[in-house]
Design a protein around this motif. Structure first.
Motif, PDB file in Angstrom:
ATOM      1  N   LEU A  43       0.939  -1.105   0.016  1.00  0.00           N
ATOM      2  CA  LEU A  43      -0.110  -0.103   0.016  1.00  0.00           C
ATOM      3  C   LEU A  43       0.837   1.219   0.062  1.00  0.00           C
ATOM      4  O   LEU A  43       0.421   2.110  -0.457  1.00  0.00           O
ATOM      5  CB  LEU A  43      -0.843  -0.149   1.349  1.00  0.00           C
ATOM      6  CG  LEU A  43      -1.723   1.159   1.391  1.00  0.00           C
ATOM      7  CD1 LEU A  43      -2.676   1.336   0.267  1.00  0.00           C
ATOM      8  CD2 LEU A  43      -2.544   1.074   2.663  1.00  0.00           C
ATOM      9  N   ASP A  44       2.046   1.313   0.810  1.00  0.00           N
ATOM     10  CA  ASP A  44       2.901   2.418   0.842  1.00  0.00           C
ATOM     11  C   ASP A  44       3.248   2.620  -0.433  1.00  0.00           C
ATOM     12  O   ASP A  44       3.467   3.637  -1.055  1.00  0.00           O
ATOM     13  CB  ASP A  44       3.814   2.280   1.948  1.00  0.00           C
ATOM     14  CG  ASP A  44       3.493   2.366   3.296  1.00  0.00           C
ATOM     15  OD1 ASP A  44       2.410   3.006   3.513  1.00  0.00           O
ATOM     16  OD2 ASP A  44       4.206   1.923   4.167  1.00  0.00           O
TER      17      ASP A  44
ATOM     18  N   GLU B  27      -6.684   0.126  -4.295  1.00  0.00           N
ATOM     19  CA  GLU B  27      -7.015   1.267  -3.350  1.00  0.00           C
ATOM     20  C   GLU B  27      -7.442   2.501  -3.986  1.00  0.00           C
ATOM     21  O   GLU B  27      -7.060   2.883  -5.157  1.00  0.00           O
ATOM     22  CB  GLU B  27      -5.732   1.385  -2.524  1.00  0.00           C
ATOM     23  CG  GLU B  27      -5.864   0.253  -1.469  1.00  0.00           C
ATOM     24  CD  GLU B  27      -6.904   0.016  -0.408  1.00  0.00           C
ATOM     25  OE1 GLU B  27      -7.703   0.958  -0.561  1.00  0.00           O
ATOM     26  OE2 GLU B  27      -6.970  -1.201   0.064  1.00  0.00           O
TER      27      GLU B  27
ATOM     28  N   ASN C 259       0.891   4.192  -2.931  1.00  0.00           N
ATOM     29  CA  ASN C 259       0.552   5.605  -2.819  1.00  0.00           C
ATOM     30  C   ASN C 259       1.768   6.275  -3.244  1.00  0.00           C
ATOM     31  O   ASN C 259       1.698   7.562  -3.854  1.00  0.00           O
ATOM     32  CB  ASN C 259       0.283   5.904  -1.183  1.00  0.00           C
ATOM     33  CG  ASN C 259      -0.879   5.484  -0.707  1.00  0.00           C
ATOM     34  OD1 ASN C 259      -1.778   5.196  -1.255  1.00  0.00           O
ATOM     35  ND2 ASN C 259      -0.778   4.951   0.759  1.00  0.00           N
ATOM     36  N   ARG C 260       2.907   5.859  -3.211  1.00  0.00           N
ATOM     37  CA  ARG C 260       4.081   6.654  -3.634  1.00  0.00           C
ATOM     38  C   ARG C 260       4.078   6.777  -5.111  1.00  0.00           C
ATOM     39  O   ARG C 260       4.350   7.743  -5.825  1.00  0.00           O
ATOM     40  CB  ARG C 260       5.395   6.258  -2.994  1.00  0.00           C
ATOM     41  CG  ARG C 260       5.437   6.343  -1.393  1.00  0.00           C
ATOM     42  CD  ARG C 260       7.177   6.111  -1.326  1.00  0.00           C
ATOM     43  NE  ARG C 260       7.544   4.581  -1.546  1.00  0.00           N
ATOM     44  CZ  ARG C 260       7.254   3.811  -0.669  1.00  0.00           C
ATOM     45  NH1 ARG C 260       6.942   3.962   0.476  1.00  0.00           N
ATOM     46  NH2 ARG C 260       7.719   2.329  -1.093  1.00  0.00           N
TER      47      ARG C 260
ATOM     48  N   CYS D  82       1.453   6.394  -7.155  1.00  0.00           N
ATOM     49  CA  CYS D  82       0.539   7.194  -7.723  1.00  0.00           C
ATOM     50  C   CYS D  82       0.818   8.712  -7.630  1.00  0.00           C
ATOM     51  O   CYS D  82       0.217   9.636  -8.276  1.00  0.00           O
ATOM     52  CB  CYS D  82      -0.888   6.755  -6.800  1.00  0.00           C
ATOM     53  SG  CYS D  82      -1.286   5.168  -7.630  1.00  0.00           S
ATOM     54  N   GLU D  83       1.376   9.242  -6.355  1.00  0.00           N
ATOM     55  CA  GLU D  83       1.812  10.509  -6.169  1.00  0.00           C
ATOM     56  C   GLU D  83       2.512  10.925  -7.206  1.00  0.00           C
ATOM     57  O   GLU D  83       2.552  12.001  -7.903  1.00  0.00           O
ATOM     58  CB  GLU D  83       2.374  10.503  -4.766  1.00  0.00           C
ATOM     59  CG  GLU D  83       2.605  11.937  -4.579  1.00  0.00           C
ATOM     60  CD  GLU D  83       3.327  12.032  -2.995  1.00  0.00           C
ATOM     61  OE1 GLU D  83       3.623  13.355  -2.483  1.00  0.00           O
ATOM     62  OE2 GLU D  83       3.412  11.341  -2.431  1.00  0.00           O
TER      63      GLU D  83
ATOM     64  N   ALA E 106      -5.941   5.595  -3.959  1.00  0.00           N
ATOM     65  CA  ALA E 106      -5.055   6.232  -4.737  1.00  0.00           C
ATOM     66  C   ALA E 106      -4.699   6.004  -6.445  1.00  0.00           C
ATOM     67  O   ALA E 106      -4.522   6.616  -6.965  1.00  0.00           O
ATOM     68  CB  ALA E 106      -3.644   5.892  -4.068  1.00  0.00           C
TER      69      ALA E 106
END
Length: 210
Positions: free
Chosen positions: A48-49, A104, A52-53, A55-56, A106
């Protein structure tokens, strides 16, 4: 000269300035071309981390290459969900393993972001298959099969379009490999990254040719 006549002349000038591509290509012609492979950074996303990174960072791009892979089924009536989503910048390709990390928010937010163009081949099919996992409102997707029509290109497979537009071959050797294996092989990663990246390269070349 009237407005309509001027408009026609203007259109003819625009069309004549566009680069010409061959309409179709044979398998034998493709065999003679050099094989293209993504040489940038490949990031496997399975947490998950990490999602998120990724997609950012991807959300900061204007245009990215897009593709998916699904574990092949060799039994009638058996099918699998999308195993992998590939999203590529010119220098980095993220391989998001949906068999390991959940679909998720993101990722949904990125796929719904109309300001980030996501370029691929048969994106409609990819979107339908992703929607079986989780509903989202796709935005910002660019279909290369539609884009090439303005250039008179009739062959619409990724492999043939890459050959016509970029003059390169694309290996399909890993297409039917197990995309849900515990660990992907180097060949799988390079194959998957190349498919997304080459879509971005084709889109950019088409824009240069206009």
């Amino acid at each position: 000269m009237g407005r309509k006549a001027l408009h026609k002349v203007f259109l003819v000038k625009i069309e004549s300035s566009m680069k010409e591509f061959q309409k179709s290509i044979t398998p034998d012609e493709i065999k003679e071309l050099p094989i293209a492979a993504f040489e940038g950074k490949i990031v496997v996303v399975d947490t998950l981390d990490g999602l998120n990174r990724a997609c950012e960072e991807l959300s900061a791009q204007n245009i990215i290459g897009f593709d998916t892979e699904t574990r092949p089924s060799f039994k009638a009536g058996v099918s699998y969900n999308v195993s992998l989503v590939q999203l590529s910048t010119p220098t980095t390709c993220y391989l998001i393993r949906l068999c390991s990390v959940r679909f998720e928010r993101a990722l949904i937010k990125l796929l719904e972001n109309k300001r980030v163009l996501k370029v691929g081949v048969d994106v409609g099919g990819d979107i339908r298959n992703l929607s079986k996992i989780r509903h989202f409102r796709p935005a910002g997707f660019v279909e290369l099969q539609k884009e090439v029509e303005a250039f008179g290109i009739e062959d619409k497979s990724l492999r043939k379009m890459a050959a016509i537009i970029l003059g390169v071959g694309v290996s399909k050797a890993q297409r039917l490999s197990n995309w849900e294996a515990k660990e992907m092989t180097h060949s799988q990663m390079r194959y998957a990254a190349t498919d997304a990246w080459i879509c971005l390269e084709m889109y950019n070349e088409l824009n240069r040719a206009k």
